[in-house]
Write a protein that holds these residues in place. Sequence first.
Motif, PDB file in Angstrom:
ATOM      1  N   PHE A 162      17.800  -6.253  -0.806  1.00 61.48           N
ATOM      2  CA  PHE A 162      16.752  -5.370  -0.296  1.00 61.48           C
ATOM      3  C   PHE A 162      15.741  -6.167   0.520  1.00 61.48           C
ATOM      4  O   PHE A 162      15.352  -5.771   1.618  1.00 61.48           O
ATOM      5  CB  PHE A 162      16.061  -4.673  -1.476  1.00 61.48           C
ATOM      6  N   ALA A 163      15.336  -7.318  -0.017  1.00 61.88           N
ATOM      7  CA  ALA A 163      14.375  -8.167   0.690  1.00 61.88           C
ATOM      8  C   ALA A 163      14.968  -8.689   1.997  1.00 61.88           C
ATOM      9  O   ALA A 163      14.296  -8.707   3.027  1.00 61.88           O
ATOM     10  CB  ALA A 163      13.935  -9.319  -0.201  1.00 61.88           C
ATOM     11  N   CYS A 164      16.222  -9.093   1.949  1.00 63.10           N
ATOM     12  CA  CYS A 164      16.869  -9.598   3.172  1.00 63.10           C
ATOM     13  C   CYS A 164      16.994  -8.504   4.227  1.00 63.10           C
ATOM     14  O   CYS A 164      16.818  -8.771   5.415  1.00 63.10           O
ATOM     15  CB  CYS A 164      18.236 -10.173   2.837  1.00 63.10           C
ATOM     16  N   ALA A 217       8.101  -6.525   6.752  1.00 59.08           N
ATOM     17  CA  ALA A 217       8.852  -7.603   6.109  1.00 59.08           C
ATOM     18  C   ALA A 217       8.172  -8.066   4.830  1.00 59.08           C
ATOM     19  O   ALA A 217       8.836  -8.292   3.815  1.00 59.08           O
ATOM     20  CB  ALA A 217       9.001  -8.777   7.075  1.00 59.08           C
ATOM     21  N   SER A 218       6.858  -8.192   4.861  1.00 56.24           N
ATOM     22  CA  SER A 218       6.138  -8.627   3.663  1.00 56.24           C
ATOM     23  C   SER A 218       6.244  -7.601   2.548  1.00 56.24           C
ATOM     24  O   SER A 218       6.457  -7.958   1.387  1.00 56.24           O
ATOM     25  CB  SER A 218       4.661  -8.870   4.000  1.00 56.24           C
ATOM     26  N   GLY A 219       6.082  -6.341   2.869  1.00 54.71           N
ATOM     27  CA  GLY A 219       6.195  -5.292   1.863  1.00 54.71           C
ATOM     28  C   GLY A 219       7.578  -5.206   1.274  1.00 54.71           C
ATOM     29  O   GLY A 219       7.750  -4.980   0.069  1.00 54.71           O
ATOM     30  N   GLY A 270       7.023  -6.777  -2.156  1.00 52.93           N
ATOM     31  CA  GLY A 270       6.655  -5.583  -2.904  1.00 52.93           C
ATOM     32  C   GLY A 270       7.793  -4.635  -3.156  1.00 52.93           C
ATOM     33  O   GLY A 270       7.655  -3.658  -3.871  1.00 52.93           O
ATOM     34  N   HIS A 271       8.951  -4.911  -2.560  1.00 51.49           N
ATOM     35  CA  HIS A 271      10.143  -4.070  -2.702  1.00 51.49           C
ATOM     36  C   HIS A 271       9.859  -2.615  -2.339  1.00 51.49           C
ATOM     37  O   HIS A 271      10.255  -1.692  -3.033  1.00 51.49           O
ATOM     38  CB  HIS A 271      10.720  -4.185  -4.111  1.00 51.49           C
ATOM     39  N   THR A 272       9.133  -2.429  -1.239  1.00 49.75           N
ATOM     40  CA  THR A 272       8.846  -1.087  -0.742  1.00 49.75           C
ATOM     41  C   THR A 272       9.156  -1.023   0.745  1.00 49.75           C
ATOM     42  O   THR A 272       9.084  -2.022   1.448  1.00 49.75           O
ATOM     43  CB  THR A 272       7.367  -0.713  -0.945  1.00 49.75           C
ATOM     44  N   TRP A 273       9.505   0.169   1.206  1.00 49.40           N
ATOM     45  CA  TRP A 273       9.726   0.403   2.627  1.00 49.40           C
ATOM     46  C   TRP A 273       8.418   0.919   3.219  1.00 49.40           C
ATOM     47  O   TRP A 273       7.951   1.979   2.842  1.00 49.40           O
ATOM     48  CB  TRP A 273      10.818   1.442   2.842  1.00 49.40           C
TER      49      TRP A 273
END
Length: 140
Positions: free
Chosen positions: A9-11, A82-84, A88-91
């Motif tokens: 998800f982060a990638c 990208a930071s979120g 934060g694992h949010t879109w």
Amino acid sequence: MISGSAPSFACATVLAAFALMAIEYGALGLMLGVLVKGDLEGFFLIIMGGLTDTFLQNPVGNPVANKPLLQYFPSFGPMQFASGGAFGHTWLWSDLAIGCAWALSFAAIGLVVFQLRTRSRRGSATAGGSSSASRLTSAA
């Protein structure tokens, strides 16, 4: 959320943000390519503008990276996306939309200026009664 999917998800968010930043700077290059006269000026503006934009938003290199002025820079939206996504694992779709708006506006301005600078001047040449092609053939 499953812990195994967190890195992917982060990638994915970082990849999407970087792709959008590349599109933004490509559109900025299109716009500057039709606005500046020489190659050196265009290279300088793209490189220094990009370095300034990304350096000022780097939270490690710039401790005051959360200033309100930075939200008006082109890569602010994708950087927040990208930071979120990475931490934060949010879109953050609104931040991604900001980046898309920058890219579309740069491309639109560049294409409008290109169209204005390269449009045909045929209407003004034929207003005098003869075109340049007919003048060349009649002179020979």
